[in-house]
Design an enzyme around this catalytic site. Structure first.
Site, PDB file in Angstrom:
ATOM      1  N   GLU A 457       0.790  -1.235   0.000  1.00 25.04           N
ATOM      2  CA  GLU A 457       0.000   0.000   0.000  1.00 25.04           C
ATOM      3  C   GLU A 457       0.821   1.284   0.000  1.00 25.04           C
ATOM      4  OE1 GLU A 457      -4.077  -1.717   2.074  1.00 25.04           O
ATOM      5  OE2 GLU A 457      -2.795  -0.379   3.247  1.00 25.04           O
ATOM      6  N   GLU A 554      -6.992  -7.641  -1.032  1.00 25.38           N
ATOM      7  CA  GLU A 554      -7.385  -7.377   0.359  1.00 25.38           C
ATOM      8  C   GLU A 554      -8.836  -6.928   0.388  1.00 25.38           C
ATOM      9  OE1 GLU A 554      -5.383  -4.853   3.092  1.00 25.38           O
ATOM     10  OE2 GLU A 554      -3.373  -5.531   2.534  1.00 25.38           O
TER      11      GLU A 554
END
Length: 879
Positions: A457, A554
């Site tokens: 991320e 995710e």
């Protein structure tokens, strides 16, 4: 990958030792804190926290608020000391090294009071030359610096510009500036875990002595020649050669099952040298490939490589070799503006079904072989074929990857950078380069690892402005990002391993990100790459909430663990959803209230006057909510496999967040700390089934898709049944004509307006009835029995409390639970407290009077123990 090093001793000639000696320094050490007020024994491998706990100086670090009470441990500077004797004259050796496979983290290493080196990276091997310092009696000291203080000091010295974030949110009770230390990032706290910044020698430590050379790394990668249609094997062996003379010899490669016995002449010159061997496998020899779980066998071949060198020196390496290819496919899609994003294994497109792996414990010395096998066996038992090793934890131990090889679990391997920007000063980058080089060498022989990913991320954090960075510094941050992940990590990976893809970040737009200079303005573009998706406020039963993406690496919802798990680390005063303990354990801002809000959308909140009963009911409902939410989302991704709608779709991966827990607390996990299955994990066993019917509504029409991950086509039928909440008698059913379900496809099998369906079922309304469906052939069930709720269950009419009883019997090592119910019961939850094991099914909708479920214990138990511990709950019990 099973890997063993055999150090075969050869006779010494002319008083000159030719063997390689390895002396383990594992076992008993002594430690003391900075001012010497605490002195105690400590096990190596291990950490300070474990040593203090083992000597009963501290209690269980996970108990209640101990993560706060024991913060002092991480703020102190600890020293490890070991005195040892050598029973041979070390002066006869040309090279003597002190080798640490893992030091956590910042330390000065001394031998006999003389500094020999420094460490600053938990993820790399350190080897210190002690040739001219070692004696018959020696004292090793490893003087650690507090990782918390070190990280703060490094941040303070970085004055040119801010490298965010400074600190985790206050709700996490964490430490600051973790991005300035090469250590398990979540050890400073995360939104699902505690802050325990450990210190210690967390992996093997040994002395190695040799006169000619030493084998430091042994690696191999199978390569398929598409033109010749043959397999080749590349074997790389990295030596430290200390002999001033040319070292000659032979390398003998033996793979008996593939009829391979190959001898190669080799020469080694002084210095760090790599021997590369190429083994061509005869085209006439049948090589069985390694397949992910559910797609074939995990066939491996025993290989032995023997090095016979001048002076009688002999090394032998034994390993299990697996053959497989992997390809990340990013190509144009008809009727879509973007590119595909999916993996081919051995030429076959594979839908990745699985979850995300986090460290199994804050204290890695507590992660046993049995624990790893239990957790990873639970992965394949739930029909998963993939895990993403998340970039805020650790590069897992060798046994983890060996088990994944054995079980057929594909690994998406992040490098350990997460949710932050990172410095790029020279010493930090030098350390990272050593880390990446070591980990690629250590791990690349594992077939289970199918891709490398540069970080978790961090592209999104930078480009989406997570940390309110000043626009004037954006160019600097972009330069640092490219320096770290592209010019260094990516370059090292591609130089060391050309057999699997490398992705810069997750989420990322893949090839589009590359074309845009390694950073995309929107890394969450649904037409490219992978996405992460979280939405706790929208209705999770509404499939329109979810992104029709190429690959979802995710997604998820929180729940609380079971009472039997929490009970071990709490006291009676904590057993309330509003208690200080419940708030302390929740590290997501508004996490507890958001769970209740999501529950309230479709269920009634518990209202028992008994506080403990209300708490247990709330724990149960959080698991019901989580399981149903993730089910709806995952089924949406699975049925989107072959669809393109408005340019979106062709989803080829669903990895929910998260698989396991690091401690006993609310989180996104499907496995509780210790391995107990939450309701979500039982749901995953069903929604990841190889063959699955998926139901949903669109504009008042009920659609049922068939989703197949099977390797071949199968003929079958779909049965659709309608039940009333008020009766165990079936109201009506439909059976389709036989059809062929093609391999690797998702197609519509059934569609009917809900009013029309209910019209054919006497007395049924949306509130009074529920739909179930399954796939079968010749009366044999081929899929799980799935269901579709026609209304929120808080509005269900006719739903009564069910009296569910169980008769328990034993068959070998398995226990049989014969269930009887007095009424239809949704979300039937069978619980045996702290008895370790799992059921064959759980959290199910019971629409018939009887059902048989099996219990598989993980440790010996008895019928009487199960009877005493057994408790059953269904939804109406919480009203």
């Amino acid at each position: 990958m099973l890997l063993r090093l055999l150090l075969l001793l050869a006779p010494c000639g002319a008083g000159f030792a030719t063997e390689v000696v390895s002396i383990s320094l594992r076992g008993n050490w002594k430690i003391h804190n900075g001012n010497g007020s605490l002195q105690l024994p400590a096990a190596v491998p291990g950490c300070v926290h474990s040593a203090l706990f083992n000597k009963r100086i501290i209690k269980d670090p996970y108990y209640r608020f101990n993560n706060l009470d024991y913060r002092w441990i991480a703020l102190d500077n600890w020293t490890y000391i070991k005195k040892f004797k050598l029973h041979s004259d070390m002066s006869e050796w040309n090279k003597v090294n002190l080798v640490f496979e893992g030091i956590d983290t910042v330390a000065v290493v001394l031998l006999n009071s003389v500094p020999i080196g420094k460490t600053d990276n938990m993820f790399r091997r350190y080897s210190f030359d002690i040739t001219h310092m070692v004696k018959a009696v020696n004292i090793i000291e490893v003087r650690f610096q507090s990782p918390v203080i070190y990280a703060n000091q490094r941040s303070e010295r970085h004055t040119a510009y801010w490298v965010p974030p400074n600190c985790p949110p206050p709700v996490q009770d964490g430490e600051c500036h973790v991005n300035f230390i090469r250590k398990m990032q979540c050890s400073f706290g995360w939104d699902w875990g505690p802050s325990f910044p450990t210190q210690g020698i967390w992996k093997d430590v040994r002395i190695e002595a040799y006169n000619i050379c030493h084998l430091n790394y042994f690696m191999f990668t199978p390569i398929y020649d598409n033109y010749m249609e043959t397999w080749n094997l590349k074997i790389e062996s990295s030596f430290d050669v200390v002999s001033s003379k040319l070292v000659s010899g032979e390398a003998i490669v033996a793979i008996p099952e593939l009829n391979i016995q190959q001898r190669n002449n080799i020469e080694l010159r002084h210095g760090e040298r790599t021997v590369k061997l190429f083994v061509k496998i005869d085209k006439a020899v049948i090589v069985e490939t390694w397949w992910p779980h559910g797609h074939g066998n995990q066939t491996g071949y025993d290989m032995t490589v023997t090095f016979e060198l001048d002076g009688g020196l002999r090394f032998e390496k034994s390993a299990k070799v697996y053959f497989r290819t992997v390809e990340l496919v990013e190509e144009p899609i008809q009727n879509s503006p973007g590119l595909t994003f999916y993996f081919k294994i051995n030429g076959l497109p594979i839908f990745l079904k699985g979850s995300n792996w986090i460290p199994a414990d804050s204290f890695q010395d507590r992660v046993t072989s049995d624990m790893l096998r239990l957790l990873l066996q639970s992965v394949v038992d739930a029909n998963m074929n993939a895990l993403r090793v998340w970039g805020g934890g650790i590069y897992e131990q060798d046994e983890f990857y060996e088990l994944c090889d054995e079980l057929g679990i594909m690994i998406w391997q992040d490098f350990m950078f997460a949710c932050a920007l990172y410095p790029t000063d020279e010493d930090f980058m030098d350390s990272v380069r050593e880390e990446v080089t070591h980990q690629v060498r250590r791990l690349k022989s594992h077939p289970s690892i199918i891709t490398w990913s540069g970080n978790n991320e961090n592209e999104a954090a930078l480009m989406m402005g997570w940390y309110d960075t000043k626009p004037g510094y954006l160019h600097t941050y972009i330069k640092d990002y490219v320096t770290l992940y592209v010019k260094n990590i990516r370059t090292i990976v591609l130089e060391g391993d050309q057999t699997r893809p490398f992705i810069i970040s997750s989420p990322t737009n893949g090839a589009k990100t590359t074309a845009e200079g390694w950073l995309s303005p929107n890394p969450y573009d649904l037409n490219y790459g992978d996405v992460h998706f979280y939405d706790y406020m929208s209705d999770c039963w509404n499939w329109r909430t979810f992104p029709k993406a190429r690959f979802v690496s995710e997604y998820g919802y929180q729940s609380w663990p079971s009472f039997s798990t929490l009970e071990k680390v709490s006291s009676e005063e904590d057993w309330s959803y509003e208690s200080s303990f419940a708030l302390h354990r929740q590290h997501l801002i508004n996490g507890n209230s958001e769970m209740l809000q999501q529950i309230e959308l479709h269920f009634k909140l518990p209202n028992s006057a008994d506080q403990l009963r209300r708490f247990k009911d709330t724990l149960y409902l959080t698991q019901v909510m989580q399981a149903q939410c993730v089910k709806t989302e995952t089924e949406f991704y699975r049925r989107s496999r072959n669809e393109i709608v408005d340019g979106k779709g062709h989803t080829m991966g669903a990895l929910y967040w998260q698989l396991n827990d690091i401690w006993q607390a609310p989180s996104w996990s499907s496995l509780e700390y210790g391995g107990k299955w939450k309701m979500l994990h039982y749901f995953a066993r069903r929604f990841f089934a190889p063959l699955l019917p998926v139901g949903f509504e669109d504009k008042d029409v009920l659609f049922i898709y068939g989703v197949s991950d099977l390797p071949s086509d199968h003929q079958m039928m779909l049965t659709v049944r309608v039940h009333t909440w008020s009766s165990l008698e079936l109201v009506c059913s439909e059976l389709t004509n036989p059809f062929v379900m093609k391999a690797g496809e998702s197609v519509v099998l059934y569609s009917k307006p809900v009013p029309e369906l209910l019209k054919g079922c006497p007395g049924c309304t949306r509130q009074s009835c529920v739909v179930s469906f399954y796939l079968s052939t010749d009366g044999e069930l081929l899929s799980p029995i799935n269901y579709h709720f026609l209304s929120s269950l808080k509005n269900a009419k006719g739903l009564h409390k069910a009296n569910i009883t169980a008769t328990i019997s034993q068959q070998g090592n398995t226990f049989v639970f014969d269930l009887k119910t007095s009424a239809v019961a949704p979300f039937v939850w069978l619980d045996v407290g702290s008895i370790p094991g799992r059921f064959s099914d759980n959290g199910f909708l019971m629409t018939e009077k009887t059902r048989t479920v099996f219990f598989y214990p993980w440790k010996p138990t008895s019928k009487s123990e199960l009877e005493q511990s057994f408790h059953v709950t269904s939804l109406a019990d919480t009203y």
